[in-house]
Scaffold this motif. Structure first.
Motif, PDB file in Angstrom:
ATOM      1  N   PHE A  30      23.728  18.257  38.009  1.00  0.00           N
ATOM      2  CA  PHE A  30      23.945  17.317  39.111  1.00  0.00           C
ATOM      3  C   PHE A  30      25.023  17.844  40.061  1.00  0.00           C
ATOM      4  N   GLY A  31      26.133  18.363  39.497  1.00  0.00           N
ATOM      5  CA  GLY A  31      27.194  18.912  40.344  1.00  0.00           C
ATOM      6  C   GLY A  31      26.705  20.085  41.169  1.00  0.00           C
ATOM      7  N   VAL A  32      25.931  20.988  40.543  1.00  0.00           N
ATOM      8  CA  VAL A  32      25.370  22.126  41.283  1.00  0.00           C
ATOM      9  C   VAL A  32      24.415  21.642  42.366  1.00  0.00           C
TER      10      VAL A  32
ATOM     11  N   LEU B  88      15.416  19.087  42.196  1.00  0.00           N
ATOM     12  CA  LEU B  88      15.238  19.616  40.839  1.00  0.00           C
ATOM     13  C   LEU B  88      16.556  19.633  40.069  1.00  0.00           C
ATOM     14  N   LEU B  89      17.646  19.867  40.756  1.00  0.00           N
ATOM     15  CA  LEU B  89      18.955  19.919  40.106  1.00  0.00           C
ATOM     16  C   LEU B  89      19.568  18.525  39.952  1.00  0.00           C
ATOM     17  N   LEU B  90      19.382  17.686  40.960  1.00  0.00           N
ATOM     18  CA  LEU B  90      20.044  16.376  40.959  1.00  0.00           C
ATOM     19  C   LEU B  90      19.372  15.366  40.026  1.00  0.00           C
ATOM     20  N   ALA B  91      18.066  15.501  39.814  1.00  0.00           N
ATOM     21  CA  ALA B  91      17.298  14.421  39.194  1.00  0.00           C
ATOM     22  C   ALA B  91      17.548  14.255  37.702  1.00  0.00           C
ATOM     23  N   TRP B  92      17.945  15.335  36.993  1.00  0.00           N
ATOM     24  CA  TRP B  92      18.001  15.244  35.534  1.00  0.00           C
ATOM     25  C   TRP B  92      19.044  14.242  35.029  1.00  0.00           C
ATOM     26  N   TRP B  93      20.164  14.159  35.685  1.00  0.00           N
ATOM     27  CA  TRP B  93      21.223  13.248  35.208  1.00  0.00           C
ATOM     28  C   TRP B  93      20.764  11.793  35.239  1.00  0.00           C
TER      29      TRP B  93
ATOM     30  N   LEU C  71      18.134   7.061  32.358  1.00  0.00           N
ATOM     31  CA  LEU C  71      17.232   5.919  32.484  1.00  0.00           C
ATOM     32  C   LEU C  71      16.162   5.938  31.404  1.00  0.00           C
ATOM     33  N   TYR C  72      15.648   7.129  31.053  1.00  0.00           N
ATOM     34  CA  TYR C  72      14.642   7.220  29.994  1.00  0.00           C
ATOM     35  C   TYR C  72      15.208   6.758  28.643  1.00  0.00           C
ATOM     36  N   ARG C  73      16.458   7.136  28.351  1.00  0.00           N
ATOM     37  CA  ARG C  73      17.043   6.779  27.056  1.00  0.00           C
ATOM     38  C   ARG C  73      17.239   5.279  26.918  1.00  0.00           C
ATOM     39  N   LEU C  74      17.397   4.579  28.039  1.00  0.00           N
ATOM     40  CA  LEU C  74      17.601   3.131  28.001  1.00  0.00           C
ATOM     41  C   LEU C  74      16.288   2.350  28.095  1.00  0.00           C
ATOM     42  N   ALA C  75      15.176   3.034  28.325  1.00  0.00           N
ATOM     43  CA  ALA C  75      13.881   2.359  28.469  1.00  0.00           C
ATOM     44  C   ALA C  75      13.151   2.331  27.130  1.00  0.00           C
ATOM     45  N   ALA C  76      12.634   1.184  26.752  1.00  0.00           N
ATOM     46  CA  ALA C  76      11.866   1.060  25.508  1.00  0.00           C
ATOM     47  C   ALA C  76      10.544   1.790  25.650  1.00  0.00           C
TER      48      ALA C  76
END
Length: 675
Positions: A582-584, A616-621, A626-631
């Protein structure tokens, strides 16, 4: 074909000099104004007296007959006194550029004068330690105690030496610099300087009541030889008080000092007169506007004529340093009939009295008014059926295109200028980094006036190509247009091709051609790339901030309670990588485009790839948190995440792939604007 012009005055002229003409006026009208420069204004008697004193100092310095005296000062009243003193002492004068000391030093080096006359303020800048003898124009240079600095001193010891007799007409009077891109020093004899004055006096109908103002730099022929038009006819020369002329100062001086004869260049003339309230409203005192130094198109000359009061004259003057400013002249009454396409024509008219003009192999050759040898001018011309000389461009501007094809830019420039809203244009050849050289059109809106279009509204390359279709051969049509507020000009008022900006080159192409990746004036057009050390440091700092803010935005998303080792450690490393990415991505978003443009791809694909890589760099964070918090069974949220992140990531990857296989762009397909 040849043009010639004789003068009844020339057969009756006595073998005198411009100095004797001035001295005669000083004897006959000593109280009349000679130099008008505010507090430094001088009468003919005062100028003559000061010139005598300085001439005695020159003789006391050992000045030999015909010795070259260089004069460098922005105090134009003292400069005129100094050049008269040089003539009185039997020397030859040379005016150097004190406004631009580097140019002045080059002029001094090329001419190698016997002595330099200058003020204290200019001495250090002009005298580069070459051992040149310097005489200060001031009391500290050996003058009488208490004398003002701007007064040349009396001879310091004993009676002053006698001034030499009048020189022969063939002896040197001045060394003038041409107004070309590579100026040359041209010797001018006493006979030619006087013949040029008489020729000018006949064309301009000079009288003692005239007040002259010359806007050109003092080292330019228009001034260095043009001072004679005022001081050898009994008129007055209006000068700036301390510094070179500025447009607002010219306007004020013309009105306040009731200038009757204005000598200037085309751009200055248009800037001064356009924007007036209506026909006949500009500068009611002017009876003559003499325009020289560069091409003046017929439509602009007609516009200037309309702006002056009825009866005032506008002359388009074609003059050379080799002929002391004479050559040919044109005014509208010379036309036998109206002409079509006046915006594409520049007429030089007929020769000055005593001059002869011929066109041989397309090149203009000029015989000066002292009947010297014919001078090949380096300019192209045409003697028309109506007897008028038409300007056709310059040999020095001719360019060679791939295949050895030689092209004269002037016809192309004239065709471009017929486009509505274009006031001036230069067509130049610029080497392409990836292929043969291409033609580039530099266009600017009309000079002066509130109605001038901004540069951004001038035509782009597609509109220009459409305008030139059928007028210019396809292979001679410019590949690029660069829109400027105004074309660069030198001190003589001539368009300066050497100062034109280059088209923006992608950095990789610029490196291959020995250039830089900078923009038109040396600044990158898409933002300067971050230095590597700064990028790494900033990316690390932003990644750390993202890691700290994770639990603030997505509470519990990084909770690894109950996850056994080594898996907890591996997931922690994953979180760190996401934050670092994200920083990059932030750094790349703001500083990566300039580096991507150095790959030489097109603008659109570069812009798209820049956004894609940033995503591509910003989206992963945010995505992983969000995926980890979604059932897993929360299908609406899962679908939203897929369409928000996964599919855009695929599109971004495809854009990057297209960018990588795209061919480098041709820098000459860009259309630049200086808004």
């Amino acid at each position: 074909m040849t043009q010639g012009s004789e003068s009844v005055r020339f057969g009756k002229r006595t073998a005198d000099t411009v100095l004797q003409r001035f001295e005669q006026w000083a004897r006959d009208t000593p109280g009349a104004h000679a130099l008008i420069a505010g507090p430094e204004s001088l009468t003919y008697g005062q100028v003559d007296e000061r010139a005598d004193r300085l001439a005695h100092r020159l003789l006391a310095s050992g000045l030999p007959p015909g010795g070259l005296v260089a004069i460098g000062t922005v105090r134009q009243a003292e400069l005129v006194v100094a050049l008269l003193a040089a003539l009185k002492a039997g020397g030859t004068y040379l005016v150097v550029d004190a406004e631009t000391p580097l140019t002045g030093q080059r002029q001094l080096t090329a001419a190698e004068p016997f002595v330099l006359l200058t003020h204290l303020a200019h001495r250090a800048a002009l005298d580069n330690g070459s051992g040149l003898k310097v005489i200060r124009l001031g009391a500290e240079a050996g003058g009488i105690a208490g004398q003002r600095e701007d007064q040349p001193a009396e001879h310091p010891e004993g009676p002053a030496p006698a001034l030499p007799p009048a020189p022969a007409p063939g002896r040197g009077a001045a060394l003038l610099f041409t107004g070309a891109a590579e100026p040359r020093a041209v010797p001018v004899s006493h006979g030619l300087l006087l013949a040029a004055h008489d020729s000018w006096a006949e064309v301009a109908r000079l009288t003692p009541a005239d007040r002259h103002l010359i806007t050109a730099g003092t080292d330019v022929t228009a001034f260095a030889a043009g001072w004679t038009r005022a001081l050898c006819s009994g008129g007055a020369l209006v000068l700036p008080r301390r510094s070179p002329w500025k447009p607002e100062d010219i306007r004020a001086a013309v009105e306040d000092e009731h200038v009757t004869v204005l000598h200037t260049d085309p751009a200055t003339a248009l800037d001064l007169l356009r924007g007036e309230e209506g026909p006949g409203t500009a500068y009611r005192s002017l009876r003559l506007l003499a325009v020289s130094g560069d091409r003046l198109y017929l439509d602009d000359q007609a516009a200037l004529q309309v702006l002056l009061r009825p009866g005032a004259r506008v002359l388009n003057v074609y003059g050379l340093a080799e002929s002391a400013g004479t050559g040919a002249w044109f005014e509208l009454p010379q036309l036998p009939r109206p002409l079509d396409d006046p915006e594409e024509l520049s007429l030089l008219g007929t020769p000055f009295p005593g001059c002869r003009v011929e066109v041989r192999d397309g090149q203009i050759r000029l015989t000066p008014p002292d009947a010297g040898d014919a001078i090949p001018t380096g300019d192209l011309g045409l003697l028309r059926e109506d007897g008028l000389l038409e300007f056709g461009g310059r040999l020095a501007d001719r360019v060679t295109l791939p295949g050895g094809r030689s092209v004269d830019p002037y016809p192309i420039e004239s065709a471009i200028r017929s486009h509505e809203g274009i006031g001036s244009v230069i067509v130049n050849a610029v080497d392409s980094a990836r292929g043969p050289r291409r033609l580039v059109a530099y266009v600017a809106p009309p000079v002066g006036g509130s109605s001038s279009r901004p540069a951004a509204l001038l035509p782009d390359i597609e509109e220009l190509r459409a305008h030139l279709s059928g007028k210019v051969p396809r292979e001679e049509t410019p590949r690029t247009v660069i829109r400027l507020r105004a074309l660069p000009r030198n001190r003589a008022g001539r368009e300066d091709r050497a100062a034109l900006p280059l088209p923006v080159l992608p950095a990789a192409a610029a490196k291959r051609s020995g250039g830089s990746s900078s923009g038109k004036y040396g600044a990158a057009t898409a933002g300067e790339p971050f230095p590597a050390s700064c990028a790494v440091g900033c990316a690390g700092g932003l990644g750390f901030v993202a890691f700290i803010l994770t639990n603030l935005f997505w509470s519990g998303s990084t909770d690894l309670t109950g996850v056994p080792q080594p898996w907890a450690f591996l997931f922690t490393v994953l979180y760190l990588f996401e934050c670092a990415a994200f920083g990059v991505g932030v750094i790349f978003l703001f500083g990566g485009r300039a580096r991507m443009r150095s790959r030489g791809r097109g603008r659109r694909i570069t812009a798209a790839a820049h956004v894609a890589v940033s995503y591509l760099l910003l989206a992963w964070w945010p995505q992983d948190n969000l995926y980890r918090l979604a059932a897993k069974q929360d299908w609406p949220r899962q679908a939203a995440l897929v369409y928000t992140f996964n599919i855009p990531l695929m599109i971004a990857g495809a854009i990057v792939a297209a960018y990588l296989i795209a061919k480098p762009a041709d820098p000459f397909d860009f259309d630049e604007a200086d808004d």
